[in-house]
Design a protein around this motif. Structure first.
Motif, mmCIF file in Angstrom:
data_model
loop_
_atom_site.group_PDB
_atom_site.id
_atom_site.type_symbol
_atom_site.label_atom_id
_atom_site.label_comp_id
_atom_site.label_asym_id
_atom_site.label_seq_id
_atom_site.Cartn_x
_atom_site.Cartn_y
_atom_site.Cartn_z
ATOM 1 N N HIS A 120 -8.661 -6.279 5.008
ATOM 2 C CA HIS A 120 -7.237 -5.682 5.673
ATOM 3 C C HIS A 120 -7.399 -5.638 7.418
ATOM 4 O O HIS A 120 -8.740 -5.126 7.831
ATOM 5 N N THR A 141 0.935 -3.937 8.579
ATOM 6 C CA THR A 141 1.895 -4.036 8.568
ATOM 7 C C THR A 141 2.139 -5.912 10.091
ATOM 8 O O THR A 141 2.617 -6.072 10.242
ATOM 9 N N PRO A 142 1.097 -5.034 10.935
ATOM 10 C CA PRO A 142 1.412 -5.883 12.243
ATOM 11 C C PRO A 142 0.934 -7.536 11.209
ATOM 12 O O PRO A 142 1.937 -8.814 12.388
ATOM 13 N N LYS A 162 -14.209 -7.741 -1.329
ATOM 14 C CA LYS A 162 -13.924 -6.517 0.202
ATOM 15 C C LYS A 162 -14.197 -7.459 1.216
ATOM 16 O O LYS A 162 -15.710 -7.464 1.174
ATOM 17 N N HIS A 201 1.106 -1.308 -0.308
ATOM 18 C CA HIS A 201 -0.408 0.367 -0.107
ATOM 19 C C HIS A 201 1.149 1.328 -0.251
ATOM 20 O O HIS A 201 1.884 1.038 0.832
ATOM 21 N N ALA A 256 -8.013 0.631 -3.140
ATOM 22 C CA ALA A 256 -8.564 -0.528 -2.346
ATOM 23 C C ALA A 256 -10.179 0.304 -1.523
ATOM 24 O O ALA A 256 -10.060 0.370 -0.034
HETATM 25 C C1 LIG Z 1 -7.259 -1.657 2.197
HETATM 26 C C2 LIG Z 1 -5.810 -1.922 3.358
HETATM 27 N N1 LIG Z 1 -4.744 -2.666 2.229
HETATM 28 C C3 LIG Z 1 -3.059 -3.142 3.555
HETATM 29 C C4 LIG Z 1 -2.988 -1.395 4.171
HETATM 30 C C5 LIG Z 1 -1.603 -1.375 4.910
HETATM 31 O O1 LIG Z 1 -1.687 -1.053 5.930
HETATM 32 P P1 LIG Z 1 -0.730 -0.805 6.817
HETATM 33 O O2 LIG Z 1 0.159 0.142 7.180
HETATM 34 O O3 LIG Z 1 -0.303 -1.318 8.557
HETATM 35 O O4 LIG Z 1 0.393 -2.211 6.572
HETATM 36 C C6 LIG Z 1 -4.291 -0.867 4.552
HETATM 37 C C7 LIG Z 1 -3.904 0.046 5.351
HETATM 38 O O5 LIG Z 1 -5.034 1.326 5.646
HETATM 39 C C8 LIG Z 1 -5.026 -1.014 4.307
HETATM 40 O O6 LIG Z 1 -6.391 0.037 4.098
#
Ligand SMILES: Cc1ncc(COP(=O)(O)O)c(C=O)c1O
Length: 373
Positions: free
Chosen positions: A175, A221-222, A138, A44, A87
């Protein structure tokens, strides 16, 4: 372009810094995970909003990118990036006409779908086009924001898509942003496993009745390194992991030494009652303590090398910090601050100053900052 002889300590403040070695290491960690686990990587780019960094991610092995806004997609397409998941559910006329323009330019664009009503609008909008619209369902894996419920609801929507003219199902995705509210690694682990299963099992349900689901995508990320290992998942979408930030450090997901994004600040004054003021208020640091119930951070950023100082309050231009009894910091001293939330801070700046061990290498624009539509 800045002079290569310049050190970051010579720069005016506040300035947004990217440590190139840490950034490359972080990207390498994502791409290695994807290779080792035989899954695609679709980072992302809302985190960095930078064409340069997106291209680094693609060069290092990502198969495409994820964005949240059409405006972000438009910026990336202008730079030649042409495999993009938006997304975010899109249903209005103006946005659909922008989507069509991108598809007409040959972009492999995927739109998020999570309601029959929204699907109907897309079906109508694309019914007479000479090309197909690719949609990804989604799925809500517990964040309770957008998304259909796993299982039966995914199946119903998938059936409707499979009967559409000019709309095809390219994948399903989720997500698990609620992982940010976790109190332990065990909790993150359980959320990640559920995230992966919600996608893998929903995809299997669809395939059991003859509806193919080529991409099964997870990621925060987590959780991406947990969900990405669940059998049946074949794509991960980390965003923040390019930079990391104080929230990830608080969650135990990253170490301070991995945070690639810092804000260079100056001491404006040291005052009575253990108070010092930095030139980083909400205009440069954001009043962000984390979304989704995260409460792992103290104050408005981590001041590197000064764990006893808390950046307690921000007005627009002033960051007010409290130190316990005494501090060696004095007027005009420079400090680096690890932001609580890297993504929102990147959105506040026109440029990153890129450095290697404190030596300025170059600047990169934050190309897609401020793309709110
Ligand atoms: C649909 C979607 N995918 C992936 C991510 C990436 O998440 P992160 O920043 O925790 O890695 C987000 C973050 O908001 C998201 O909304």
């Amino acid at each position: 372009m800045k002079s290569c002889n310049q050190m970051i300590t010579d720069l005016d403040t506040p300035t947004l810094l990217v440590d190139i070695d840490r950034l490359k290491k972080n990207i390498n960690k994502m791409t290695s995970f994807a290779k080792d686990n035989n899954v695609h990587l679709r980072p992302h780019i809302k985190t960095h909003k930078s064409i340069h960094i997106a291209k680094m991610q693609l060069d290092m092995g990502a198969t495409g990118i994820t964005v949240a806004k059409i405006g972000e997609a438009e910026v990336m397409v202008e730079a030649g990036i042409n495999d993009i998941l938006i997304a975010f559910p899109i249903a209005n006329k103006t946005k659909i006409s922008r989507v069509k323009k991108l598809i007409n330019r040959g972009v492999s664009l995927k739109l998020a779908v999570d309601q029959i009503e929204q699907l109907r609008i897309l079906q109508q909008a694309f019914a007479n086009d000479s090309f197909e619209l690719e949609v990804w369902i989604k799925v809500n894996s517990g964040l309770n924001r957008c998304g259909v419920e796993p299982g039966k609801d995914v199946l119903e929507l998938a059936k409707e898509i499979s009967m559409s003219k000019n709309v095809t199902l390219g994948g399903i995705f989720t997500h698990a942003g609620h992982s940010y509210a976790s109190k332990s690694f065990e909790e993150i682990h359980n959320i990640g496993v559920y995230e992966g299963k919600a996608i893998a099992e929903s995809a299997a349900d669809c395939e059991n009745i003859g509806i193919p689901v080529p991409i099964r995508s997870v990621g925060s990320t987590p959780t991406y390194q947990i969900a990405g290992k669940v059998e049946g998942v074949n794509e991960v979408r980390p965003g923040n992991a390019a930079f990391f930030d104080a929230i990830q450090v608080g969650l135990g997901v990253a170490k301070e030494e991995e945070c690639a994004l810092t804000l260079l600040a100056s001491v404006v004054g040291v005052y009575k009652e253990s108070r010092l003021v930095l030139d980083t208020g909400s205009k440069s640091l954001a009043l962000d303590k984390g979304a989704h119930g995260n409460d792992t951070v103290k104050g408005f950023g981590k001041i590197v090398g000064h764990p006893d100082i808390t950046l307690e309050r921000l007005s627009e231009e002033h960051g007010v910090a409290i130190f316990p009894t005494r501090t060696e910091l004095k007027l005009n001293d420079r400090v680096q601050i690890i932001p609580n939330h890297a993504c929102t801070v990147a959105n506040l700046f026109d440029h990153y100053v890129v450095h290697k061990n404190g030596r300025v290498m170059t600047t990169w624009p934050v190309d897609a900052r401020g793309q709110v539509t």
